[in-house]
Design an enzyme around this catalytic site. Structure first.
Site, PDB file in Angstrom:
ATOM      1  N   SER A   1      93.118 -45.366  29.915  1.00  0.00           N
ATOM      2  CA  SER A   1      93.391 -46.719  29.409  1.00  0.00           C
ATOM      3  C   SER A   1      94.880 -46.964  29.166  1.00  0.00           C
ATOM      4  O   SER A   1      95.258 -47.827  28.392  1.00  0.00           O
ATOM      5  CB  SER A   1      92.551 -47.033  28.168  1.00  0.00           C
TER       6      SER A   1
ATOM      7  N   THR B   1      99.339 -49.997  27.297  1.00  0.00           N
ATOM      8  CA  THR B   1      97.918 -49.914  27.650  1.00  0.00           C
ATOM      9  C   THR B   1      97.656 -50.472  29.046  1.00  0.00           C
ATOM     10  O   THR B   1      98.452 -51.265  29.559  1.00  0.00           O
ATOM     11  CB  THR B   1      97.081 -50.735  26.636  1.00  0.00           C
TER      12      THR B   1
ATOM     13  N   THR C   1      94.787 -50.720  18.056  1.00  0.00           N
ATOM     14  CA  THR C   1      94.077 -50.331  19.265  1.00  0.00           C
ATOM     15  C   THR C   1      92.653 -50.875  19.153  1.00  0.00           C
ATOM     16  O   THR C   1      92.213 -51.231  18.063  1.00  0.00           O
ATOM     17  CB  THR C   1      94.078 -48.789  19.438  1.00  0.00           C
ATOM     18  N   GLY C   2      91.974 -50.960  20.280  1.00  0.00           N
ATOM     19  CA  GLY C   2      90.604 -51.479  20.247  1.00  0.00           C
ATOM     20  C   GLY C   2      90.502 -52.817  20.944  1.00  0.00           C
ATOM     21  O   GLY C   2      91.314 -53.131  21.832  1.00  0.00           O
TER      22      GLY C   2
ATOM     23  N   ARG D   1      93.458 -61.088  32.534  1.00  0.00           N
ATOM     24  CA  ARG D   1      93.241 -60.952  31.084  1.00  0.00           C
ATOM     25  C   ARG D   1      94.397 -60.174  30.425  1.00  0.00           C
ATOM     26  O   ARG D   1      94.885 -59.177  30.941  1.00  0.00           O
ATOM     27  CB  ARG D   1      91.918 -60.220  30.847  1.00  0.00           C
TER      28      ARG D   1
ATOM     29  N   THR E   1      94.801 -46.073  24.572  1.00  0.00           N
ATOM     30  CA  THR E   1      95.982 -46.929  24.460  1.00  0.00           C
ATOM     31  C   THR E   1      96.895 -46.256  23.464  1.00  0.00           C
ATOM     32  O   THR E   1      96.435 -45.824  22.420  1.00  0.00           O
ATOM     33  CB  THR E   1      95.577 -48.279  23.835  1.00  0.00           C
TER      34      THR E   1
HETATM   35  C1  SD4 Z   1      93.474 -54.277  24.696  1.00  0.00           C
HETATM   36  N1  SD4 Z   1      93.920 -53.141  22.620  1.00  0.00           N
HETATM   37  O1  SD4 Z   1      93.939 -54.533  25.797  1.00  0.00           O
HETATM   38  C2  SD4 Z   1      93.843 -52.956  24.061  1.00  0.00           C
HETATM   39  C3  SD4 Z   1      92.850 -51.953  24.510  1.00  0.00           C
HETATM   40  C4  SD4 Z   1      92.865 -50.656  23.834  1.00  0.00           C
HETATM   41  O2  SD4 Z   1      92.333 -48.462  23.942  1.00  0.00           O
HETATM   42  O3  SD4 Z   1      93.331 -50.459  22.752  1.00  0.00           O
HETATM   43  N2  SD4 Z   1      92.295 -49.667  24.471  1.00  0.00           N
HETATM   44  O4  SD4 Z   1      92.683 -55.009  24.113  1.00  0.00           O
END
Ligand code: SD4
Length: 327
Positions: A84, A204, A237-238, A214, A186
């Site tokens: 990621s 990321t 993150t997330g 996106r 990420t």
């Molecule tokens: C996102 N926050 O593009 C990032 C994804 C992520 O581990 O954290 N992945 O939404």
């Protein structure tokens, strides 16, 4: 009001309020009273011990705190096994690997790249945007062309392993916002050097199989990352959509400004997401890490499984984060 009269009036007001010049300078002195024993500190999202080690070594060897962030983040961008971030990142649903990254220095300058293709070190390009352009953000083809003009190498970021995973996914093409929380790497990184200068970065490939075009939270200053050198920094993150909706990293820094420690601030920012009307927080992950001017740190997430790597006092440890949901 004439200037002389204004100055006279405001200084009388200060005396009336009992605020003297000394009081102002004491506040200032307190603010810059560094906890030298605790510094420097490097923290990062997830289990990324090599990245924190490289960042810490950069500081010890005389690099700037911004160099530390860039060097640390680059480790994960180059790691093809991390699916990621950077090279080897899982593609969007059309098979394109597109990267998002941002960086912020201790002076409050920032740079970011959005929807970047074919250049692995998005964090370095974000730094170039900050340092070598009059802008803060560059996206898509413009970011890519700028990269080549700065000497960045064009390369295919889709590895065989990520291509295979995408081809498997295409058979069902089921996309929903439920995040596989085990698959999050990420990298968000924050560091403070021994003089108390703070910088941060976030890089990321975004969510696997996202729609083409996106963009998440990671390149958005205030959402994926925020640093205020007087207070501290935070990184997310997330599920980026949820972080953007609450401007999570800026929120954490502002909560620390109000007197909360990094741990409390991370918990409050997660609760801000959880307590939104109709929040379906049980179905996604968001994790935050934060650092303040004293070198204190915190981390918190919605789901179990999040962790923070911390390099401090020559120890490099991965710390399991507490979470809002405990099962
Ligand atoms: C996102 N926050 O593009 C990032 C994804 C992520 O581990 O954290 N992945 O939404």
């Amino acid at each position: 009001m004439k200037r002389r009269k204004f100055i006279k009036k405001t200084s009388l007001l200060s005396i009336g309020l009992g605020i003297t010049n000394d009081a102002f300078s004491n506040i200032h002195k307190e603010a810059i009273n560094l906890n030298k024993d605790a510094l420097p500190v490097v923290i990062a999202t997830w289990d990324v011990k090599l990245a924190t080690k490289v960042a810490f070594a950069t500081l010890i060897n005389g690099g700037t705190v911004l160099d530390a962030i860039e060097n640390g983040c680059k480790i994960e961008e180059a790691n093809e096994k991390g699916q990621s971030v950077g090279k080897g990142g899982l593609p969007d649903r059309n098979g394109n690997v597109t990267l998002d990254a941002c960086i912020m220095n201790s002076k409050g300058d920032c740079g970011s790249v959005i929807f970047l293709k074919n250049i692995k070190h998005a964090i370095s390009l974000a730094r170039k945007v900050m340092e070598d352009t009059p802008h803060v953000m560059l996206s898509g083809v413009g970011a890519e062309e700028f990269g080549y003009s700065m000497g960045f190498k064009k390369e295919n970021l889709l590895t065989e392993a990520s291509k295979k995973a995408w081809e498997k996914w295409k058979k069902t093409s089921k996309y929903n916002s439920i995040i596989n929380i085990e698959n999050h790497d990420t990298i968000g990184m924050l560091a403070i050097d021994s003089d108390g200068n703070i910088s941060g970065g976030c890089t990321t490939s975004g969510l696997a199989y996202k729609m083409h075009g996106r963009v998440g939270d990671s390149p958005i200053i205030g959402s994926g990352l925020y640093v205020d050198n007087e207070i501290g920094g935070a990184v997310a993150t997330g599920l980026g959509e949820e972080v953007v909706k609450t401007v999570g990293s800026f929120l954490i820094v502002e909560l620390m400004r109000q007197g909360h420690n990094p741990q409390q601030a991370c918990e409050m920012a997660i609760k801000r997401i959880v307590n939104k009307p109709n929040s379906n927080y049980k179905n996604f992950q968001v994790g935050y890490i934060a650092l303040n001017k004293n070198g204190d740190t915190g981390c918190y997430s919605i789901q179990k499984g999040f962790s923070m790597t911390k390099y401090q006092s020559y120890k490099n440890v991965n710390i399991t984060s507490d979470s809002y949901l405990i099962s």
